[in-house]
Design a protein around this motif. Structure first.
Motif, PDB file in Angstrom:
ATOM      1  N   VAL A  32       5.785  -0.070   7.315  1.00 27.90           N
ATOM      2  CA  VAL A  32       4.361  -0.383   7.312  1.00 27.90           C
ATOM      3  C   VAL A  32       4.175  -1.851   6.926  1.00 27.90           C
ATOM      4  CG1 VAL A  32       2.128   0.117   6.258  1.00 27.90           C
ATOM      5  CG2 VAL A  32       3.702   1.986   6.767  1.00 27.90           C
ATOM      6  N   VAL A  33       3.408  -2.560   7.747  1.00 33.25           N
ATOM      7  CA  VAL A  33       3.136  -3.977   7.511  1.00 33.25           C
ATOM      8  C   VAL A  33       1.644  -4.128   7.243  1.00 33.25           C
ATOM      9  CG1 VAL A  33       3.195  -6.290   8.509  1.00 33.25           C
ATOM     10  CG2 VAL A  33       5.028  -4.659   9.035  1.00 33.25           C
ATOM     11  N   ARG A  34       1.318  -4.657   6.063  1.00 33.86           N
ATOM     12  CA  ARG A  34      -0.071  -4.891   5.681  1.00 33.86           C
ATOM     13  C   ARG A  34      -0.538  -6.218   6.269  1.00 33.86           C
ATOM     14  NH1 ARG A  34      -1.611  -8.367   2.574  1.00 33.86           N
ATOM     15  NH2 ARG A  34       0.434  -8.629   1.626  1.00 33.86           N
ATOM     16  N   VAL A  35      -1.710  -6.181   6.898  1.00 35.93           N
ATOM     17  CA  VAL A  35      -2.313  -7.378   7.485  1.00 35.93           C
ATOM     18  C   VAL A  35      -3.638  -7.629   6.774  1.00 35.93           C
ATOM     19  CG1 VAL A  35      -3.242  -8.411   9.599  1.00 35.93           C
ATOM     20  CG2 VAL A  35      -1.216  -6.940   9.723  1.00 35.93           C
ATOM     21  N   SER A  36      -3.799  -8.823   6.262  1.00 33.55           N
ATOM     22  CA  SER A  36      -5.021  -9.188   5.562  1.00 33.55           C
ATOM     23  C   SER A  36      -6.237  -9.023   6.472  1.00 33.55           C
ATOM     24  CB  SER A  36      -4.929 -10.651   5.116  1.00 33.55           C
ATOM     25  OG  SER A  36      -6.193 -11.132   4.723  1.00 33.55           O
ATOM     26  N   PRO A  37      -7.370  -8.596   5.896  1.00 30.68           N
ATOM     27  CA  PRO A  37      -8.603  -8.518   6.690  1.00 30.68           C
ATOM     28  C   PRO A  37      -9.066  -9.889   7.187  1.00 30.68           C
ATOM     29  CG  PRO A  37      -8.897  -7.445   4.550  1.00 30.68           C
ATOM     30  CD  PRO A  37      -7.547  -8.088   4.544  1.00 30.68           C
ATOM     31  N   ASP A  38      -8.488 -10.954   6.631  1.00 32.09           N
ATOM     32  CA  ASP A  38      -8.834 -12.306   7.079  1.00 32.09           C
ATOM     33  C   ASP A  38      -8.216 -12.655   8.425  1.00 32.09           C
ATOM     34  OD1 ASP A  38     -10.217 -12.618   4.695  1.00 32.09           O
ATOM     35  OD2 ASP A  38      -8.485 -13.511   3.681  1.00 32.09           O
ATOM     36  N   ALA A  61       4.472 -16.016   3.771  1.00 31.85           N
ATOM     37  CA  ALA A  61       4.482 -16.932   2.625  1.00 31.85           C
ATOM     38  C   ALA A  61       3.101 -17.034   1.981  1.00 31.85           C
ATOM     39  CB  ALA A  61       4.969 -18.314   3.065  1.00 31.85           C
ATOM     40  N   SER A  62       2.053 -16.941   2.796  1.00 30.93           N
ATOM     41  CA  SER A  62       0.688 -17.038   2.270  1.00 30.93           C
ATOM     42  C   SER A  62       0.169 -15.692   1.748  1.00 30.93           C
ATOM     43  CB  SER A  62      -0.263 -17.561   3.355  1.00 30.93           C
ATOM     44  OG  SER A  62      -0.455 -16.561   4.352  1.00 30.93           O
ATOM     45  N   GLY A  63       0.921 -14.616   1.994  1.00 35.30           N
ATOM     46  CA  GLY A  63       0.494 -13.290   1.560  1.00 35.30           C
ATOM     47  C   GLY A  63      -0.468 -12.609   2.517  1.00 35.30           C
ATOM     48  N   GLU A  64      -0.698 -13.217   3.672  1.00 34.28           N
ATOM     49  CA  GLU A  64      -1.628 -12.628   4.645  1.00 34.28           C
ATOM     50  C   GLU A  64      -1.007 -11.454   5.398  1.00 34.28           C
ATOM     51  OE1 GLU A  64      -4.411 -16.061   6.342  1.00 34.28           O
ATOM     52  OE2 GLU A  64      -2.277 -16.594   6.413  1.00 34.28           O
ATOM     53  N   VAL A  65       0.315 -11.402   5.443  1.00 31.02           N
ATOM     54  CA  VAL A  65       1.058 -10.325   6.090  1.00 31.02           C
ATOM     55  C   VAL A  65       2.208  -9.973   5.165  1.00 31.02           C
ATOM     56  CG1 VAL A  65       2.557  -9.737   8.060  1.00 31.02           C
ATOM     57  CG2 VAL A  65       0.460 -11.039   8.445  1.00 31.02           C
ATOM     58  N   GLY A  66       2.492  -8.682   5.025  1.00 34.75           N
ATOM     59  CA  GLY A  66       3.627  -8.313   4.183  1.00 34.75           C
ATOM     60  C   GLY A  66       3.693  -6.831   3.910  1.00 34.75           C
ATOM     61  N   ASP A  67       4.536  -6.506   2.939  1.00 34.45           N
ATOM     62  CA  ASP A  67       4.687  -5.113   2.517  1.00 34.45           C
ATOM     63  C   ASP A  67       3.428  -4.653   1.800  1.00 34.45           C
ATOM     64  OD1 ASP A  67       7.315  -5.136   3.429  1.00 34.45           O
ATOM     65  OD2 ASP A  67       8.119  -5.715   1.472  1.00 34.45           O
ATOM     66  N   VAL A  68       3.319  -3.345   1.675  1.00 38.46           N
ATOM     67  CA  VAL A  68       2.230  -2.765   0.887  1.00 38.46           C
ATOM     68  C   VAL A  68       2.753  -2.594  -0.529  1.00 38.46           C
ATOM     69  CG1 VAL A  68       0.705  -0.779   0.600  1.00 38.46           C
ATOM     70  CG2 VAL A  68       1.322  -1.549   2.905  1.00 38.46           C
ATOM     71  N   PRO A  69       2.190  -3.334  -1.505  1.00 39.63           N
ATOM     72  CA  PRO A  69       2.653  -3.196  -2.891  1.00 39.63           C
ATOM     73  C   PRO A  69       2.378  -1.783  -3.421  1.00 39.63           C
ATOM     74  CG  PRO A  69       0.986  -4.941  -2.702  1.00 39.63           C
ATOM     75  CD  PRO A  69       1.111  -4.293  -1.366  1.00 39.63           C
ATOM     76  N   PRO A  70       3.241  -1.296  -4.320  1.00 42.10           N
ATOM     77  CA  PRO A  70       3.077   0.073  -4.833  1.00 42.10           C
ATOM     78  C   PRO A  70       1.694   0.372  -5.412  1.00 42.10           C
ATOM     79  CG  PRO A  70       5.203  -0.804  -5.495  1.00 42.10           C
ATOM     80  CD  PRO A  70       4.445  -1.937  -4.851  1.00 42.10           C
ATOM     81  N   ASP A  71       1.079  -0.592  -6.131  1.00 43.94           N
ATOM     82  CA  ASP A  71      -0.240  -0.316  -6.719  1.00 43.94           C
ATOM     83  C   ASP A  71      -1.299  -0.125  -5.637  1.00 43.94           C
ATOM     84  OD1 ASP A  71      -0.028  -3.058  -6.085  1.00 43.94           O
ATOM     85  OD2 ASP A  71      -1.450  -3.654  -7.631  1.00 43.94           O
ATOM     86  N   LEU A  72      -1.195  -0.875  -4.569  1.00 41.22           N
ATOM     87  CA  LEU A  72      -2.131  -0.720  -3.454  1.00 41.22           C
ATOM     88  C   LEU A  72      -1.868   0.589  -2.718  1.00 41.22           C
ATOM     89  CD1 LEU A  72      -4.437  -1.778  -1.750  1.00 41.22           C
ATOM     90  CD2 LEU A  72      -2.785  -3.176  -0.476  1.00 41.22           C
ATOM     91  N   ALA A  73      -0.589   0.921  -2.518  1.00 41.42           N
ATOM     92  CA  ALA A  73      -0.233   2.188  -1.870  1.00 41.42           C
ATOM     93  C   ALA A  73      -0.799   3.365  -2.650  1.00 41.42           C
ATOM     94  CB  ALA A  73       1.282   2.306  -1.737  1.00 41.42           C
ATOM     95  N   GLN A  95      -4.494  -2.447   8.486  1.00 44.04           N
ATOM     96  CA  GLN A  95      -5.471  -3.360   7.912  1.00 44.04           C
ATOM     97  C   GLN A  95      -6.568  -2.538   7.260  1.00 44.04           C
ATOM     98  OE1 GLN A  95      -7.829  -5.791  10.737  1.00 44.04           O
ATOM     99  NE2 GLN A  95      -6.924  -7.532   9.664  1.00 44.04           N
ATOM    100  N   ASP A  96      -6.873  -2.876   6.007  1.00 51.84           N
ATOM    101  CA  ASP A  96      -7.956  -2.204   5.299  1.00 51.84           C
ATOM    102  C   ASP A  96      -9.242  -2.970   5.575  1.00 51.84           C
ATOM    103  OD1 ASP A  96      -9.690  -0.905   3.626  1.00 51.84           O
ATOM    104  OD2 ASP A  96      -8.495  -1.169   1.810  1.00 51.84           O
ATOM    105  N   ARG A  97     -10.090  -2.409   6.391  1.00 47.57           N
ATOM    106  CA  ARG A  97     -11.354  -3.072   6.751  1.00 47.57           C
ATOM    107  C   ARG A  97     -12.511  -2.573   5.921  1.00 47.57           C
ATOM    108  NH1 ARG A  97     -11.485  -3.734  13.288  1.00 47.57           N
ATOM    109  NH2 ARG A  97      -9.798  -5.239  13.423  1.00 47.57           N
ATOM    110  N   ASN A  98     -12.198  -1.792   4.887  1.00 48.39           N
ATOM    111  CA  ASN A  98     -13.265  -1.210   4.062  1.00 48.39           C
ATOM    112  C   ASN A  98     -13.496  -1.983   2.786  1.00 48.39           C
ATOM    113  OD1 ASN A  98     -13.752   0.932   5.863  1.00 48.39           O
ATOM    114  ND2 ASN A  98     -11.904   1.945   5.130  1.00 48.39           N
ATOM    115  N   GLY A  99     -13.013  -3.220   2.732  1.00 50.35           N
ATOM    116  CA  GLY A  99     -13.329  -4.088   1.614  1.00 50.35           C
ATOM    117  C   GLY A  99     -12.607  -3.817   0.332  1.00 50.35           C
TER     118      GLY A  99
END
Length: 103
Positions: A32-38, A61-73, A95-99
């Motif tokens: 699973v790859v997390r993509v920033s809502p930005d 490197a900017s954190g806009e794309v990456g793994d899902v950290p355990p706390d967020l999971a 992508q979490d589009r729910n803010g």
């Protein structure tokens, strides 16, 4: 060969909302790859399909794309978050589009 716009159009037809509970197997496998809502999910998916490594390294490197950290999971699991998703095998881009305040 498809143009970037044609690929994005095709990928748009393959996106859908999915509950985080349904992604647990993929998350456990590290797929699973997390993509920033930005960012635009389809642009990221198209660049992944095109193997644009320099751009992905910049996003990671900017954190806009990456793994899902355990706390967020955990937070997503507790509320069974509905996430916008597209598959670029073997990866599931979400992508979490729910803010959610957590990124």
């Amino acid at each position: 060969m498809q143009s970037a716009d044609e690929l994005k159009e095709k990928l748009n037809l393959e996106t859908s909302w999915i509950g985080w509970h349904d992604l647990q197997t993929y998350y456990a496998r590290g797929h699973v790859v997390r993509v920033s809502p930005d960012l635009d999910l389809l642009t990221v998916a198209a660049e992944l399909a095109a193997d644009n490594r320099p751009l992905f390294e910049k996003w990671m490197a900017s954190g806009e794309v990456g793994d899902v950290p355990p706390d967020l999971a955990r937070a997503w699991y507790e509320r069974n978050a509905e996430l916008w998703a597209v598959v670029i095998a073997p990866w599931v881009l979400i992508q979490d589009r729910n803010g959610s305040a957590l990124h």
